[in-house]
Scaffold this active site. Structure first.
Site, mmCIF file in Angstrom:
data_model
loop_
_atom_site.group_PDB
_atom_site.id
_atom_site.type_symbol
_atom_site.label_atom_id
_atom_site.label_comp_id
_atom_site.label_asym_id
_atom_site.label_seq_id
_atom_site.Cartn_x
_atom_site.Cartn_y
_atom_site.Cartn_z
ATOM 1 N N ALA A 160 46.029 39.231 33.294
ATOM 2 C CA ALA A 160 47.025 38.468 32.532
ATOM 3 C C ALA A 160 46.521 37.101 32.047
ATOM 4 C CB ALA A 160 48.298 38.334 33.364
ATOM 5 N N ASP A 192 51.820 40.209 35.987
ATOM 6 C CA ASP A 192 51.629 40.064 34.537
ATOM 7 C C ASP A 192 52.793 39.335 33.892
ATOM 8 O OD1 ASP A 192 49.854 42.442 35.358
ATOM 9 O OD2 ASP A 192 49.135 41.807 33.389
ATOM 10 N N LYS A 224 50.385 45.744 37.806
ATOM 11 C CA LYS A 224 49.746 47.048 37.609
ATOM 12 C C LYS A 224 50.543 48.166 38.268
ATOM 13 C CE LYS A 224 46.858 47.764 35.641
ATOM 14 N NZ LYS A 224 47.061 48.172 34.222
HETATM 15 O O1 MRU Z 1 45.779 46.283 32.725
HETATM 16 P P1 MRU Z 1 45.144 45.100 33.399
HETATM 17 O O2 MRU Z 1 43.876 45.414 34.093
HETATM 18 O O3 MRU Z 1 45.049 43.917 32.466
HETATM 19 O O4 MRU Z 1 46.202 44.705 34.520
HETATM 20 C C1 MRU Z 1 45.969 43.572 35.309
HETATM 21 C C2 MRU Z 1 46.940 43.397 36.410
HETATM 22 O O5 MRU Z 1 47.893 44.115 36.544
HETATM 23 C C3 MRU Z 1 46.711 42.219 37.302
HETATM 24 O O6 MRU Z 1 47.217 42.478 38.576
HETATM 25 C C4 MRU Z 1 47.438 41.001 36.740
HETATM 26 O O7 MRU Z 1 47.109 40.815 35.399
HETATM 27 C C5 MRU Z 1 47.148 39.776 37.478
HETATM 28 S S1 MRU Z 1 45.511 39.187 37.052
HETATM 29 C C6 MRU Z 1 45.216 37.725 37.723
#
Ligand code: MRU
Length: 345
Positions: free
Chosen positions: A51, A233, A244
């Site tokens: 994110a 996110d 996620k």
């Molecule tokens: O699809 P992604 O890999 O961008 O998903 C990322 C996540 O779900 C992370 O847990 C979230 O962005 C936190 S990152 C500091």
């Protein structure tokens, strides 16, 4: 803009370089971001992911283009294109709205537009480094000696400009000498845990074991998990959050087994305009990600080639399942989240 160095992002000699996270851990290859369409493709393909990092990369690129002499009309158009690249992580929208605000302020007299926008982009990068350190320290204070920590997806230095969010807490607790060990969910379907978190933990020398996502429940039942840290996110003002896919199931299991469950994120992940999790847009992704694998893994389809697929990239965890929200301002309860959101952007 001055040179800026993070694990998966570098602004160097007037160019934005990004580490292709799709190719990790097998290969460390870097792209130079040229046209906006390339950047959108890198974000949508998850070469640039996590994110905070998505938003920071977009902001740096806009800063770079502004410095090259783009006018306010062009910048507004580019900001609009990047804003739509991925729908769930709100850091992207928060950062681009911040830049758009600056563009609007400078649209009558554009003589300082380039410097203003590039300065703001640099500030966004440097601010994230500080937010990560603050979160990590607050979260590490929750970790007892010898803790067995479980985490999901990748929330480390690959996903931010700094040490990370949930994984930043974990590496900080390790550096504090707490003798921790980590259960790493592999994180189906794109294996951010298996490929990226294990890569980061190995580099940091943190003891870990990689598990199938579906092993987490029986580990908790066996008393093998002391605490869970995950990232986010988007956090709604009532404390519900998207992360996620698989995070919600973990939270339910943690509640059932009385395992403390913390979400770790900077204030830039709180959406002041979103009052509850049901309003968070959830990205749906390509069916091929679930039917098999592709790209740097090679090509393999293990399901029938046209198998119908439901592939949400994220799910929403209700606030009632969360023990605490670790933000850069401290470890918050549900009411504090709203107070922090009001001060956001
Ligand atoms: O699809 P992604 O890999 O961008 O998903 C990322 C996540 O779900 C992370 O847990 C979230 O962005 C936190 S990152 C500091």
């Amino acid at each position: 803009m001055k040179d800026l160095i993070a694990t998966s992002l570098r602004y160097e000699n007037g160019q934005l370089h990004v580490l292709d996270q799709r190719r990790l851990p097998a290969e460390e290859s870097w792209h130079v971001c040229g046209h906006v369409d390339d950047l959108v493709e890198l974000i949508q393909g998850l070469a640039i992911r996590g994110a905070p990092l998505i938003g920071i990369a977009a902001a740096l690129w806009i800063g770079h283009i502004a410095e090259q002499g783009a006018d306010s009309r062009q910048l507004t158009q580019l900001i609009g294109t990047l804003r739509a690249a991925r729908p769930t992580a709100v850091n992207l929208m928060n950062y681009l709205d911040r830049l758009q605000h600056r563009v609007n302020q400078n649209s009558i007299d554009e003589s300082r537009l380039g410097t203003t926008i590039s300065d703001e982009a640099v500030a966004i990068f440097e601010e994230d480094v500080k937010l990560c350190s603050a979160m990590s320290e607050h979260g590490a204070a929750l970790v007892r000696p010898n803790a067995r920590i479980l985490t999901h997806c990748n929330t480390g230095s690959l996903a931010t400009a700094g040490v990370g969010t949930a994984l930043g807490v974990i590496t900080t607790a390790h550096h504090e000498g707490k003798n921790i060990s980590v259960w790493v969910d592999e994180t189906r379907p794109l294996l951010q845990g298996g490929r990226l978190t294990s890569w980061e933990l190995e580099k940091a020398g943190v003891p870990y074991q990689l598990i199938c996502d579906s092993a987490a429940g029986s580990l908790m039942a066996a008393g093998e998990v002391d605490i869970v840290f995950v990232g986010a996110d988007r956090i709604a003002t009532n404390g519900d959050f998207a992360n996620k896919v698989g995070t919600y199931a973990l939270a339910v299991m943690a509640k059932h087994h009385a395992v403390p469950f913390y979400v770790v994120a900077p204030v830039t992940t709180v959406d002041p305009h979103c009052s509850s999790g049901e309003n968070i847009p959830i990205e749906q992704r390509d069916a091929r990600e679930v039917r098999g694998v592709g790209g740097s893994f090679g090509e393999c389809c293990w399901a029938p080639v046209n198998a119908p697929v439901y592939n949400p990239a994220f799910d929403v965890t209700p606030a009632a399942l969360v023990t605490g929200w670790v933000l850069d301002t401290g470890v918050l309860d549900q009411n504090d989240v709203k107070a922090n959101a009001l001060g956001c952007v």
